[in-house]
Design a protein around this motif. Structure first.
Motif, mmCIF file in Angstrom:
data_model
loop_
_atom_site.group_PDB
_atom_site.id
_atom_site.type_symbol
_atom_site.label_atom_id
_atom_site.label_comp_id
_atom_site.label_asym_id
_atom_site.label_seq_id
_atom_site.Cartn_x
_atom_site.Cartn_y
_atom_site.Cartn_z
ATOM 1 N N VAL A 132 0.853 -1.188 0.000
ATOM 2 C CA VAL A 132 0.000 0.000 0.000
ATOM 3 C C VAL A 132 0.890 1.239 0.000
ATOM 4 N N TRP A 133 0.712 2.101 -0.994
ATOM 5 C CA TRP A 133 1.439 3.361 -1.055
ATOM 6 C C TRP A 133 0.611 4.470 -0.406
ATOM 7 N N VAL A 134 1.255 5.248 0.455
ATOM 8 C CA VAL A 134 0.670 6.492 0.929
ATOM 9 C C VAL A 134 1.678 7.605 0.695
ATOM 10 N N ASN A 135 1.169 8.809 0.491
ATOM 11 C CA ASN A 135 2.033 9.954 0.198
ATOM 12 C C ASN A 135 1.464 11.172 0.912
ATOM 13 N N SER A 136 2.137 11.573 1.974
ATOM 14 C CA SER A 136 1.684 12.727 2.743
ATOM 15 C C SER A 136 2.899 13.496 3.243
ATOM 16 N N PRO A 137 2.984 14.801 2.931
ATOM 17 C CA PRO A 137 2.116 15.585 2.056
ATOM 18 C C PRO A 137 2.107 15.025 0.633
ATOM 19 N N GLY A 138 0.947 15.105 -0.003
ATOM 20 C CA GLY A 138 0.779 14.449 -1.282
ATOM 21 C C GLY A 138 1.233 15.271 -2.463
ATOM 22 N N ASN A 139 1.679 14.570 -3.469
ATOM 23 C CA ASN A 139 1.962 15.136 -4.783
ATOM 24 C C ASN A 139 0.946 14.501 -5.734
ATOM 25 N N PRO A 140 0.072 15.281 -6.356
ATOM 26 C CA PRO A 140 0.154 16.722 -6.629
ATOM 27 C C PRO A 140 -0.643 17.625 -5.700
ATOM 28 N N THR A 141 -1.439 17.085 -4.797
ATOM 29 C CA THR A 141 -2.463 17.894 -4.123
ATOM 30 C C THR A 141 -1.965 18.698 -2.933
ATOM 31 N N GLY A 142 -0.826 18.318 -2.346
ATOM 32 C CA GLY A 142 -0.390 18.965 -1.117
ATOM 33 C C GLY A 142 -1.228 18.601 0.090
ATOM 34 N N ARG A 143 -2.029 17.536 -0.037
ATOM 35 C CA ARG A 143 -2.896 17.104 1.062
ATOM 36 C C ARG A 143 -2.071 16.433 2.157
ATOM 37 N N VAL A 144 -2.422 16.721 3.404
ATOM 38 C CA VAL A 144 -1.768 16.114 4.556
ATOM 39 C C VAL A 144 -2.716 15.107 5.194
ATOM 40 N N LEU A 145 -2.243 13.878 5.363
ATOM 41 C CA LEU A 145 -3.026 12.838 6.032
ATOM 42 C C LEU A 145 -2.745 12.909 7.530
ATOM 43 N N GLY A 146 -3.801 12.993 8.319
ATOM 44 C CA GLY A 146 -3.648 13.121 9.757
ATOM 45 C C GLY A 146 -3.281 11.823 10.443
ATOM 46 N N VAL A 147 -2.995 11.925 11.728
ATOM 47 C CA VAL A 147 -2.577 10.767 12.522
ATOM 48 C C VAL A 147 -3.639 9.670 12.479
ATOM 49 N N ASP A 167 5.655 7.621 1.284
ATOM 50 C CA ASP A 167 6.541 8.565 0.614
ATOM 51 C C ASP A 167 6.424 9.897 1.340
ATOM 52 N N GLU A 168 7.491 10.277 2.047
ATOM 53 C CA GLU A 168 7.444 11.445 2.928
ATOM 54 C C GLU A 168 8.440 12.524 2.509
ATOM 55 N N CYS A 169 8.655 12.671 1.209
ATOM 56 C CA CYS A 169 9.725 13.571 0.763
ATOM 57 C C CYS A 169 9.397 15.049 1.002
ATOM 58 N N TYR A 170 8.130 15.381 1.297
ATOM 59 C CA TYR A 170 7.760 16.775 1.585
ATOM 60 C C TYR A 170 7.418 16.982 3.059
ATOM 61 N N VAL A 171 7.820 16.053 3.908
ATOM 62 C CA VAL A 171 7.323 16.028 5.280
ATOM 63 C C VAL A 171 7.717 17.271 6.084
ATOM 64 N N GLU A 172 8.794 17.945 5.728
ATOM 65 C CA GLU A 172 9.210 19.140 6.476
ATOM 66 C C GLU A 172 8.675 20.435 5.865
ATOM 67 N N LEU A 173 7.798 20.308 4.885
ATOM 68 C CA LEU A 173 7.283 21.493 4.205
ATOM 69 C C LEU A 173 5.787 21.656 4.460
ATOM 70 N N GLY A 174 5.423 21.633 5.736
ATOM 71 C CA GLY A 174 4.042 21.872 6.121
ATOM 72 C C GLY A 174 3.779 23.364 6.253
ATOM 73 N N ASP A 193 6.901 -3.074 12.246
ATOM 74 C CA ASP A 193 6.601 -4.205 11.369
ATOM 75 C C ASP A 193 5.672 -3.800 10.232
ATOM 76 N N GLY A 194 6.093 -4.138 9.015
ATOM 77 C CA GLY A 194 5.300 -3.867 7.829
ATOM 78 C C GLY A 194 5.345 -2.441 7.335
ATOM 79 N N LEU A 195 6.235 -1.618 7.885
ATOM 80 C CA LEU A 195 6.254 -0.192 7.543
ATOM 81 C C LEU A 195 7.602 0.242 6.969
ATOM 82 N N LEU A 196 7.550 1.049 5.913
ATOM 83 C CA LEU A 196 8.735 1.700 5.357
ATOM 84 C C LEU A 196 8.390 3.160 5.087
ATOM 85 N N ALA A 197 9.315 4.055 5.407
ATOM 86 C CA ALA A 197 9.163 5.475 5.097
ATOM 87 C C ALA A 197 10.309 5.895 4.192
ATOM 88 N N LEU A 198 9.978 6.623 3.123
ATOM 89 C CA LEU A 198 10.987 7.097 2.180
ATOM 90 C C LEU A 198 11.210 8.590 2.385
#
Length: 345
Positions: A132-147, A167-174, A193-198
């Motif tokens: 399962v891929w998640v991307n927050s902040p998202g590209n292209p929308t800039g949407r932030v997924l909450g806790v 995919d957390e490549c924009y994580v410091e640009l809130g 377990d079962g988690l990877l962050a990029l």
């Protein structure tokens, strides 16, 4: 023709200088005649762990610098190759967001996996899923997924034995919301377990040309990636590792770069709104997700007639057909020029 030429706001390529401390670290480590290790230097891995604790609130002691961190030759390479490196194949199923960076799907297609396009990671969603891929902040929308949202994704995936890759490549640009890592204890409950962050240094440190990123998370998954990458020769050059460690250890240059992006964001936001656009989401990241409720091709043509290039929303999925993505990654002068052209209408 437009005096001053085209202003390109269609891509997310950094244009600001590489921080001097990063350049110095690269030069100091440039005498590197031997092969680097795929695992990376202790200095780099320890810097990555310290950065995650300091900046993202990832609990100390949960992420081991020895077994839970691995450098990558830019995160795009890792996004594309992860399904292959994790052993997925034609019998696998990969879930990607409905609006997403296209490489998530490309990596799945490379191994012949079935792609599920959905944001509905709930009990009523699809059955078996492998990744399962998640991307927050998202590209292209800039949407932030909450806790709470991310916690539900993690729980849902763990119930099915699926791997979650964030995919957390924009994580410091809130900007209007505070992004959170999937490895934060409020999300993962202190378990990897079962988690990877990029993570990538391309945007936050202007190091796109260095191809500097890393993956962190489940030690078993990182070990599998390490074993495969050794055979494929995926080694980050040692001078780049030194430069990356220097960037992760320093917060001052990030503050300076955030200031640049913030002022450009405010300028473009005002111009878009004055021209009748609504900016949806865009709480974080380097893009404004804009619409006038018209076909994105029509909007792209409107901008082009004013000498401004933007990205059509349908490039990122069918749900983007009435939006365009406007990047903040141009110089102050070019952004000011674009804002003036947009505001004139």
């Amino acid at each position: 023709m437009h005096p001053g030429g085209i202003v390109d706001l269609s891509v997310g390529t950094p244009v600001d200088p590489v921080p001097e401390l990063v350049q110095r670290a690269l030069a100091t480590a440039s005498d590197a005649p031997g092969y680097p290790t795929v695992l990376g230097t202790n200095e780099l891995r320890e810097s990555a762990v310290a950065w995650m604790e300091r900046r993202l609130g990832v609990a100390a002691g949960v992420v081991s610098p020895l077994s839970c961190v691995l450098p990558a030759l830019g995160t795009k390479e890792l996004v594309a190759s992860l399904p292959l490196l994790l052993g997925l194949d034609a019998g696998s199923r990969v879930m990607v967001p409905e609006l997403a960076y296209p490489t998530y799907e490309v990596g799945a297609r490379v191994v012949g996996a079935e792609v599920l396009v959905s944001d509905a990671t709930t009990a009523a969603g699809p059955g078996r899923v492998d990744l399962v891929w998640v991307n927050s902040p998202g590209n292209p929308t800039g949407r932030v997924l909450g806790v709470e949202h991310l916690r539900k994704v993690v729980q849902w995936a763990r119930e099915r034995g699926a791997v979650v890759v964030s995919d957390e490549c924009y994580v410091e640009l809130g900007w209007d919301a505070q992004p959170v890592s999937v490895l934060h204890p409020d999300v993962c409950e202190g378990r990897l377990d079962g988690l990877l962050a990029l993570h990538s240094l391309s945007k936050r440190s202007n190091m796109a040309g260095y191809r500097a990123g890393f993956v962190a998370g489940d030690a078993a998954l990182v070990s599998a990636l390490l074993a495969a990458r050794k055979h494929l020769g995926m080694m980050m050059p040692q001078p780049v590792q030194a430069a990356m460690a220097a960037a992760l250890n320093d917060d001052a240059h990030l503050t300076e770069q955030r200031g640049r992006y913030s002022s450009r964001r405010q300028m473009l936001m005002a111009a878009l709104r004055s021209a009748g656009f609504t900016v949806d989401h865009s709480e974080a990241g380097l893009y404004l997700w804009a619409t006038r409720d018209e076909d994105c091709a029509q909007a792209v043509s409107w901008f082009a007639a004013r000498g401004v290039l933007v990205a059509p929303g349908d490039f990122y999925g069918a749900r983007g057909a009435r939006h365009v993505r406007v990047a903040l990654t141009a110089s102050d002068e070019r952004v000011a020029e674009a804002a003036e052209r947009i505001a004139v209408g």
